[in-house]
Write an enzyme that holds these catalytic residues in place. Sequence first.
Site, PDB file in Angstrom:
ATOM      1  N   SER A   1       0.837  -1.189   0.000  1.00  0.00           N
ATOM      2  CA  SER A   1       0.000   0.000   0.000  1.00  0.00           C
ATOM      3  C   SER A   1       0.879   1.248   0.000  1.00  0.00           C
ATOM      4  CB  SER A   1      -0.908  -0.007   1.241  1.00  0.00           C
ATOM      5  OG  SER A   1      -1.702   1.144   1.275  1.00  0.00           O
ATOM      6  N   GLY A   2       0.617   2.131  -0.949  1.00  0.00           N
ATOM      7  CA  GLY A   2       1.390   3.361  -1.053  1.00  0.00           C
ATOM      8  C   GLY A   2       2.538   3.283  -2.033  1.00  0.00           C
TER       9      GLY A   2
ATOM     10  N   THR B   1      -1.900   1.925  -8.105  1.00  0.00           N
ATOM     11  CA  THR B   1      -3.061   2.503  -8.791  1.00  0.00           C
ATOM     12  C   THR B   1      -2.626   3.512  -9.844  1.00  0.00           C
ATOM     13  OG1 THR B   1      -4.376   2.201  -6.784  1.00  0.00           O
ATOM     14  CG2 THR B   1      -5.227   3.716  -8.433  1.00  0.00           C
TER      15      THR B   1
ATOM     16  N   ASN C   1      -0.906   4.647   3.453  1.00  0.00           N
ATOM     17  CA  ASN C   1      -1.292   5.277   2.184  1.00  0.00           C
ATOM     18  C   ASN C   1      -2.612   5.995   2.373  1.00  0.00           C
ATOM     19  OD1 ASN C   1      -1.619   6.025  -0.439  1.00  0.00           O
ATOM     20  ND2 ASN C   1      -1.971   3.970  -1.247  1.00  0.00           N
TER      21      ASN C   1
ATOM     22  N   SER D   1      -5.456   3.965  -0.401  1.00  0.00           N
ATOM     23  CA  SER D   1      -5.129   2.552  -0.534  1.00  0.00           C
ATOM     24  C   SER D   1      -6.318   1.785  -1.089  1.00  0.00           C
ATOM     25  CB  SER D   1      -4.742   1.990   0.838  1.00  0.00           C
ATOM     26  OG  SER D   1      -4.527   0.602   0.756  1.00  0.00           O
ATOM     27  N   SER D   2      -6.047   0.976  -2.110  1.00  0.00           N
ATOM     28  CA  SER D   2      -7.096   0.131  -2.686  1.00  0.00           C
ATOM     29  C   SER D   2      -7.346  -1.040  -1.741  1.00  0.00           C
ATOM     30  CB  SER D   2      -6.674  -0.383  -4.056  1.00  0.00           C
ATOM     31  OG  SER D   2      -6.451   0.686  -4.945  1.00  0.00           O
TER      32      SER D   2
ATOM     33  N   GLY E   1      -0.311  -5.927  -2.379  1.00  0.00           N
ATOM     34  CA  GLY E   1       0.961  -6.596  -2.154  1.00  0.00           C
ATOM     35  C   GLY E   1       0.964  -7.379  -0.864  1.00  0.00           C
TER      36      GLY E   1
ATOM     37  N   GLU F   1       1.353  -8.366   2.825  1.00  0.00           N
ATOM     38  CA  GLU F   1       1.115  -7.546   4.011  1.00  0.00           C
ATOM     39  C   GLU F   1       1.506  -8.318   5.259  1.00  0.00           C
ATOM     40  OE1 GLU F   1      -2.877  -6.095   4.132  1.00  0.00           O
ATOM     41  OE2 GLU F   1      -2.592  -4.706   2.463  1.00  0.00           O
TER      42      GLU F   1
END
Length: 1529
Positions: free
Chosen positions: A158-159, A163, A209, A212-213, A437, A439
Amino acid sequence: MGTPVNIIVGSHVWVEDPELAWIDGQVSKINGQEVEIQATNGKKVVANLSKIYPKDMEAPAGGVDDMTKLSYLHEPGVLQNLKTRYELNEIYTYTGSILIAINPFQRLPHIYDSHMMHQYKGAPLGELSPHVFAVADVAYRAMIHEGKSNSILVSGESGAGKTETTKMLMRYLAFLGGRAATEGRTVEQQVLESNPVLEAFGNAKTVRNNNSSRFGKFVEIQFDKHGRISGAAIRTYLLERSRVCQINDPERNYHCFYLLCAAPQEEIEKYKLGNPKSFHYLNQSKCYELVGVNDAHDYLATRRAMDIVGISAKEQEAIFRVVAAILHLGNIVFTKGKEVDSSIPKDDQAKFHLNMTAELLMCDPVALEDALCKRVMITPEEVIKRSLDPQSATVSRDGLAKTIYSRLFDWLVDKINSSIGQDATSKSLIGVLDIYGFESFKANSFEQFCINFTNEKLQQHFNQHVFKMEQEEYTKEEIDWSYIEFVDNQDVLDLIEKKPGGIVALLDEACMFPKSTHETFANKLYQTFKNNKRFIKPKLSRTDFTIAHYAGEVLYQSDQFLDKNKDYVVPEHQDLLSASQCSFVAGLFPPLPEETSKSSKFSSIGSRFKLQLQQLMETLNSTEPHYIRCVKPNNLLKPAIFENVNIMQQLRCGGVLEAIRISCAGYPTRRPFFDFINRFGILAPEFVEGNYDEKVACKKILEKKGLKGFQIGKTKVFLRAGQMAELDARRAEVLSNAAKTIQRRIRTHQARKRFIAIRKATIVVQSLWRGRLACKLYDHMRREANAVKIQKHVRRHQARTTYSKLRASVLVLQVGLRAMAARKEFRFRKRTKAAITIETRWRCHRAASYYKRLQRGCLFAQCRWRGRIAKKELRKLKMAARETGALKEAKDKLEKHVEDLTWRLQLEKRLRTDLEEAKAQEIAKLQNTVQALQTKVDETNAELVREREAAKKAIEEAPPVIQETQVLVEDTKKVDALTSEVENLKAMLDSERERADESDKKYTEALENSEERRKKLEEAEKKVHQLQESLTRLEEKINNLESENQVFRQQAVSMAPNKFLSGRSRSIIQRGADSGHLSTDSRPNLDLHSHSINHRDSSEIEDKPQKSLNEKQQENQELLIRCIAQHLGFSGNRPIAACIIYKCLLHWRSFEVERTSVFDRIIQTIGNAIETQDNNDVLAYWLSNASTLLLLLQRTLKASGAAGMAPQRRRSSSATLFGRMTQSFRGTPQGVNLSMINGSIGGGMDSLRQVEAKYPALLFKQQLTAYVEKIYGMIRDNLKKEISPLLGLCIQAPRTSRASLVKGARSVANAAAQQALIAHWQGIVKSLGNFLDTLKSNHVPPFLVRKVFIQIFSFINVQLFNSLLLRRECCSFSNGEYVKAGLAELEHWCYKATDEYAGSAWDELKHIRQAIGFLVIHQKPKKTLDEISHDLCPVLSIQQLYRISTMYWDDKYGTHSVSPDVISNMRVLMTEDSNNAVSSSFLLDDDSSIPFSVDDISKSMEQMDIADIEPPPLIHENSGFSFLLPRSD
């Protein structure tokens, strides 16, 4: 990896560091397996020999763009390369075909604009700098050429920028495969615009982030057989539903909730919303706003994006109503009810939110409360309704909220897919996977388990792809790779998904048993996997478990695994919402079929996710994958911060290091033969200098050093792990020995040189010292001789000086004494003279004083005596005062005097009054009156003066008694009063005179103003008169046109029944009637209102001549068109076709007619000639003709500005139509002096009289201008197409082997080799020369030739410069010399072409010239930024200089680029520029505009004499073109 034997004292190595991951240093001591290292940061580190890795000291300063080019492919080498490139803002790096993208946390718009897209379009992977566009382009080209679907997998934590990378990929694919809009929206636009919608409902702020998606997304972009985007579909995976009800500080819920709270006021009031702090689902975290994000603006942007993807306004309203209902649902708080284990809404506030939820969902509030607080249990005997306690009711509420939001998100995805539309006939697609990704947090739950399961699957796919790519590389190079082992993670996947004993299967089994808890589930896992090496049981926890993933161990908390895995809908919730009056809400909960509701009691998220993942992997396995690994450089989310430990962890999680391990299992080091020989040729110079092939030389070098296991491919050398370090160690030894030899020789040379220098210096010193002694002896002898001579002269001088002083003293004394005596005599005489003067003055003064005293005494005595006498007389007068006769007589005389003066004064007043009246009546005579008045005043003054003198004289003559009377004093006062009054009159006269002058001035100004107004009035009257005349003429013209139309209608009516003429004849007559030769004189002869037979007879009489003349003119036009369609050539430097066209049009007076078709036919002829012509000779011929004809028209035609003069000119011609047509064809027109054309007046361009052009002629001129520009552009583009392939070869020098270079340097064939190097440049020069010859042979104006070459050289500058900036291999020293030699060829061509044709073309290469000049200069580190930007490269921008400086590498001498200070200063300036405005691209734009106007052509071309042009044979003998024949004098 490293090999211990390769590490020696002095080696530069990498060693592990807990803070920086890896630090570099130099080996200072080796004790067995212990190595002491002096780090560059000052530390002393002791490490094991097997834990350190060699450092490549010859790595480029700017890093390498592909990490497979690294000499040492290990973790520290990869990390250092990424860090070096990140510091230079190079965020993309290849690892083979894998792209690593590091988030810059700042906008870099210059690398994503349309210019960059055009550069990467069609470029092979690796030719240009690494970029996300390159990956997308490779996928697209593979899909087009091979017909196989491709996929691009974007991963990262994330970050990391997944995206944004996905957006860039879709932008580029839309750029490649975009199509015209259908129904207002294109597929690619809808796909791109779907991002804001999905981000609003699927993204949230996390710790790492702000956007974050929280779901996985796979976008399938479908293409048709032409490579155009034909459809798309979006697949989503594992939305994080628990976030709807539960968030941690400082995270946020999904964006849509905050967007709705920031909506316009009317929507907030409609949904009864407020501040996010007032909602339970949002206030669990203290973060409500994001820095730099405007939720109100994003709300409107989301609504616009919904419009674009096809969501109607009604559906949008329903969507946000559901979102508001979820917020209100979260604020329903429960408390204990009256019954046991029952619950009810806590207070009025909870009831308000309950009613609002029911209102927004359009369902019954009572039913909603029952669905939340009660459960229905169906037994065979009866239906039991059970109440829920407050905690269970809260769980039910949160479950309903999560279910509604999940259904809403799924509906959005389905709606977007249906709106975009899928192409069922598409056989190829490109999938872009934007997946979460790996985690690993402090607390990891079911979501992290699923995410990491996904990444394990993708990692296996990635490993297989990398191994496959390795195999393809080895197969392509034809080397043996059969013994290489493949590292797999199948055991972890079996642990998670294997049936029946996998974790997912055990979790589903536990969920199906009502009494199962997370403790029983954890115990089941412990028992099942106690012997599995990938499963670890923690010592201090009874419910946690650890899985050893490929990226590291992750500790999972099983507390909520069972609840989060359950995916069933409560029947009460289903029944409630499926019965909603809102069709949208009811559509989210469709009624389930009875079979499904009875058979499927349980549904698992894990199983469903596993199925989705299986489908995804099937899709990926059916496509050709491409990988992009996104990396977050720091957790602060700020630019220019590179955290080594964090990035190493991400590289592990992203599988990059796993890919490196796979590469290291085979041949991690691959070097092309040229690079290998260039680096290790010194190990065996006999093979390099010998007559060996590069491949053989490489093999012999490796065999000589005793290396085993290496492979020699077709173009590369493949080395096993550690062999590169061993070769470098051997190379370092050779270089060390060579350095020692060089040092020994240099020291010997220096000692010998020092000895010779000392010996020479000794001899020189001796000779100088002996010379010095001789000089001293000579000086001593000379001093003695000189001393004697000096003594003699000194003594003589002293005697002479003594005598001179004595003589001077005597003279001084004499002069002084004589002067003293003279001064004494002078003083004596001066005193004597002064005494005489004083005595004289004193005696005079004394006499004068005596005289004055005597005079005063006399006067005093006289006065006293006279006073005494007067007193006596006064007493006598007082005695005789009564006797006044004499006094009255005197008084009367004085009164008479006064009356006389008063009369004169009144006379003056009357004169003044008369003067004023005269001035008022007649201003012109005022000056004469004033002069007369002045004369009279002067006379009066004179009389007054005379009277005054007479009065004084009378007073003086009067007896003294009268003088003493008081009456006399009074009369004197009257006279003074009169005098003062006269003075006042004079002052008034002067003021009147000034007023008169002012009046004169005002009068003059008034006259001038009146004259100006009179002139303006006359001009206005003239304009009014002209306008009236123009109006009259327009009315007459309108009447004439109406009369003509009526005549033509009558003729058409009379001819139609008889079918007298064919259609072509009628059109000819119509064109003849409209050609402008009809004059207004013929119209009165036609009686428009008469129906007699005479009118019909006269029209029939004139119809036959008109027909014959129009047909003759039509035949002449046809002949002209056939003539100019041929190649007529040139007469001197004059194009014959243009001159013939101009003469004919001028003779036929076609420029002055209202309608004609000849212009269209000429334009059509030119268009047909150049329509499909790629022949530059034909294009140049027509460019010469069109530009010449345009020049003639520009200097001849003028717009028709005097329409009223046309009837007068027409009246001067023949009265009948036959006469006018005859004069038009057989005679000379009165409006055109044909003798001028035939040369009788000189035929120069200045002699051409301008013709008033009508609309067709002006339109013809505009069309001709457009064709000149079109032909110019075609010629320019043809040359660009011809030289473009050569330009791609000219930017990079052809590589030759080091051996061939050595041999070439010693052979005579060196000149031929150099000539072969610049063959491509000579090809460009040859093309330019042929092109110039073509333009010259067709006599194209030099002005246009200059413009063509200026734009061509600008194109060369743009192409070469952009290629230089995009390809690092081009920014080398040797390549700079190569391009510089090529530019010299172009400069030589410009010199030969002369300024007449080349113009300033050479100046257009300023960018590439200065860039190449920078590449080939020496001592770059000594140059300052000011010198570079102002002296060396003033044209280049800071962005361009920065890119060249960071990409530069010296492959010839090994020198470095500019200093780090200069690089940092450039970076600061670029940051300031990006803050001030949006940074522009560092690439150049090609200017394809037309760089000239008609006026420019007219001014640049010389005058042309067209009188002696011979007509072509086709029309030479035709009598209709006799006017073209040149006349003899």
